[in-house]
Motif scaffolding. Structure first.
Motif, PDB file in Angstrom:
ATOM      1  N   PHE A  74     -23.932  38.833  12.070  1.00  0.00           N
ATOM      2  CA  PHE A  74     -23.085  39.535  11.122  1.00  0.00           C
ATOM      3  C   PHE A  74     -22.066  40.409  11.839  1.00  0.00           C
ATOM      4  N   ALA A  75     -22.477  40.983  12.959  1.00  0.00           N
ATOM      5  CA  ALA A  75     -21.542  41.782  13.743  1.00  0.00           C
ATOM      6  C   ALA A  75     -20.402  40.913  14.266  1.00  0.00           C
ATOM      7  N   LEU A  76     -20.712  39.705  14.727  1.00  0.00           N
ATOM      8  CA  LEU A  76     -19.667  38.780  15.178  1.00  0.00           C
ATOM      9  C   LEU A  76     -18.751  38.402  14.024  1.00  0.00           C
ATOM     10  N   PHE A  77     -19.336  38.245  12.853  1.00  0.00           N
ATOM     11  CA  PHE A  77     -18.550  37.958  11.653  1.00  0.00           C
ATOM     12  C   PHE A  77     -17.582  39.109  11.380  1.00  0.00           C
ATOM     13  N   LEU A  78     -18.049  40.349  11.545  1.00  0.00           N
ATOM     14  CA  LEU A  78     -17.187  41.514  11.343  1.00  0.00           C
ATOM     15  C   LEU A  78     -16.101  41.604  12.413  1.00  0.00           C
ATOM     16  N   VAL A  79     -16.404  41.168  13.635  1.00  0.00           N
ATOM     17  CA  VAL A  79     -15.367  41.122  14.666  1.00  0.00           C
ATOM     18  C   VAL A  79     -14.275  40.144  14.250  1.00  0.00           C
ATOM     19  N   GLY A  80     -14.688  38.995  13.684  1.00  0.00           N
ATOM     20  CA  GLY A  80     -13.710  38.049  13.147  1.00  0.00           C
ATOM     21  C   GLY A  80     -12.885  38.693  12.052  1.00  0.00           C
ATOM     22  N   TRP A  81     -13.553  39.447  11.182  1.00  0.00           N
ATOM     23  CA  TRP A  81     -12.838  40.211  10.149  1.00  0.00           C
ATOM     24  C   TRP A  81     -11.802  41.137  10.791  1.00  0.00           C
ATOM     25  N   TRP A 121     -25.921  29.394  17.984  1.00  0.00           N
ATOM     26  CA  TRP A 121     -24.625  29.584  18.634  1.00  0.00           C
ATOM     27  C   TRP A 121     -23.514  28.914  17.824  1.00  0.00           C
ATOM     28  N   GLU A 122     -23.770  27.710  17.343  1.00  0.00           N
ATOM     29  CA  GLU A 122     -22.770  27.037  16.515  1.00  0.00           C
ATOM     30  C   GLU A 122     -22.524  27.812  15.222  1.00  0.00           C
ATOM     31  N   LEU A 123     -23.605  28.292  14.610  1.00  0.00           N
ATOM     32  CA  LEU A 123     -23.459  29.078  13.387  1.00  0.00           C
ATOM     33  C   LEU A 123     -22.626  30.329  13.651  1.00  0.00           C
ATOM     34  N   ALA A 124     -22.855  30.956  14.792  1.00  0.00           N
ATOM     35  CA  ALA A 124     -22.113  32.172  15.136  1.00  0.00           C
ATOM     36  C   ALA A 124     -20.622  31.890  15.272  1.00  0.00           C
ATOM     37  N   ILE A 125     -20.260  30.768  15.919  1.00  0.00           N
ATOM     38  CA  ILE A 125     -18.847  30.418  16.110  1.00  0.00           C
ATOM     39  C   ILE A 125     -18.169  30.163  14.764  1.00  0.00           C
ATOM     40  N   TYR A 126     -18.837  29.391  13.899  1.00  0.00           N
ATOM     41  CA  TYR A 126     -18.255  29.070  12.596  1.00  0.00           C
ATOM     42  C   TYR A 126     -18.087  30.321  11.734  1.00  0.00           C
TER      43      TYR A 126
END
Length: 432
Positions: A74-81, A121-126
């Protein structure tokens, strides 16, 4: 003696919306709805997805590992945000509708691809790339509605727009209650690819904001990032960044952990796995409905008492609700019902995000508006990403998610001391 006409009350008529304004609003609202659905799908499928993917990635699917991995993703998702800031300058230069369609297309495609993940890892990238698209939608939708609606309807338009995000929560919960329970987490991610259709419709059917078109020439010469960080806007930019950061930390900490908390409480109450998942979906639906009510109640309140006092009320309500739900009800012997009741309170005051859709466009001129909106929201998401890393570590260390999430209530207390430094724009028209 007064005439009949003198005694007749004056009826204030709102400026009617034309077809383009209506179509534009629904395009922005639909994109924001599907944005909310997309972002909350992850929270709903967090446990089943990581339970399957962690062993494939070489890790045991223990509750602690699921919590830690969930926070990291979720943190990586927020970085994408946070990186979604790129959409703001593009929208100030090339227009609102084209770039809005681009954000929707991006998050839809990569959410659909998440269904094909073979490991974490794939889920994190997507999810990271989907976050870049999702993060840009709010700034562009909010800017577009503020600029395209007439002044006497713009404030309620912000409240109406913000309901879309939480209608997306409700839609995600409904899909999880039906598709998720029967077909699994991969099918849930596949539903997130549907917004591609909305992106195409936005691009083809929605006309550009007239306000932006009139300012197009000056926008081409402007350096929006330099302007919003320059002497004219510096203070309001950073104050808005701090307030948005607080809102993101608090609501997202509560919202992203809410399904997992409900599943834990339902399981503790003796429910079977599928029943616990359904209960989490129903609780999410209640959270969504109460947040929509909070969004609709906010604009009239902001018009009556002002932007700053309204945000203070909502921030105080969030602090109490987060402490009451995760700090108290979560630890009761039979805490499921009290926890869900507190979620309704948390949801209502989570409608504070509607204020930013109303307030941020009022603080910046047209040539830098989308950049300012995107910058302020992106800043908050970067900090939110860091807080989620800390939350994940705290959950792992304390072996519980209640207390770490409850501590985020302190952020709203800090916010009460920051609000006085923001500008009050009650009664002012949208700057050109």
């Amino acid at each position: 003696m007064n005439s009949l006409t003198d005694r007749t009350p004056v009826v204030r008529r709102r400026t009617p919306l034309n077809r383009s304004q209506i179509a534009g609003f629904w395009g922005a609202w639909a994109g924001w709805t599907l944005d909310g659905m997309d972002s909350f799908i992850y929270a709903l499928v967090l446990t089943p997805a990581l339970t399957e993917l962690l062993p494939r990635s070489g890790y045991a699917a223990t509750p602690a590992n699921v919590g830690l991995a969930g926070s990291i993703l979720f943190a990586l998702f927020l970085v994408g945000w946070g990186l979604s800031f790129i959409w703001g300058p593009l929208a100030d230069r090339f227009g609102r509708t084209k770039v809005l369609a681009g954000t929707i297309f991006t998050f839809a495609i990569f959410t659909g691809l998440a269904a094909t993940s073979h490991n974490v890892w794939e889920l994190a990238i997507y999810r990271f790339i989907a976050g870049v698209g999702i993060g840009g939608e709010w700034a562009l939708a909010g800017t577009y509605v503020a600029e395209s609606w007439p002044e006497d309807r713009r404030k309620m338009g912000a409240g109406y727009l913000q309901t879309g995000y939480y209608a997306g929560f409700f839609l995600a919960a409904a899909l999880n209650y039906t598709i998720g329970v029967h077909y699994g987490w991969r099918a849930m991610f596949l539903t997130g690819a549907v917004p591609v259709v909305v992106a195409i419709l936005v691009l083809l059917r929605v006309k550009e904001s007239e306000t932006w078109e009139k300012a197009d020439a000056s926008a081409a010469r402007a350096k929006p990032l330099r302007e919003i960080l320059g002497p004219t806007y510096r203070r309001r930019t950073w104050v808005a960044c701090i307030l948005l950061t607080i809102a993101i930390i608090g609501l997202w900490a509560g919202a992203v952990y809410e399904p997992s908390a409900v599943i834990q409480l339902a399981t503790k109450a003796g429910m079977a796995k599928n029943d616990a998942i359904r209960t989490a979906s129903l609780a999410t639906g209640l959270l969504s409905i109460s947040t929509i009510l909070g969004c609709l109640a906010l604009p009239p309140l902001a018009e009556r008492i002002g932007r700053k006092k309204t945000l203070a009320i909502y921030f105080f309500g969030m602090a109490v609700a987060i402490a009451g739900s995760f700090g108290w009800a979560f630890y009761l012997p039979n805490g499921l019902a009290p926890f869900i009741a507190w979620l309704c309170v948390l949801g209502f005051f989570g409608g504070n995000f509607a204020l930013f859709s109303l307030w941020l466009p009022e603080q910046f001129e047209t040539r830098v508006r989308a950049t300012a909106f995107a910058f302020c929201t992106s800043f908050g998401r970067f900090v939110g990403a860091g807080v989620n890393f800390l939350l994940g570590a705290a959950v792992l260390h304390m072996h519980t998610l209640g207390v770490p999430v409850a501590l985020t209530a302190l952020a709203f207390i800090v916010g009460l001391f920051v609000i006085p430094f923001a500008p009050e724009t009650k009664g002012e028209v949208l700057p050109q």
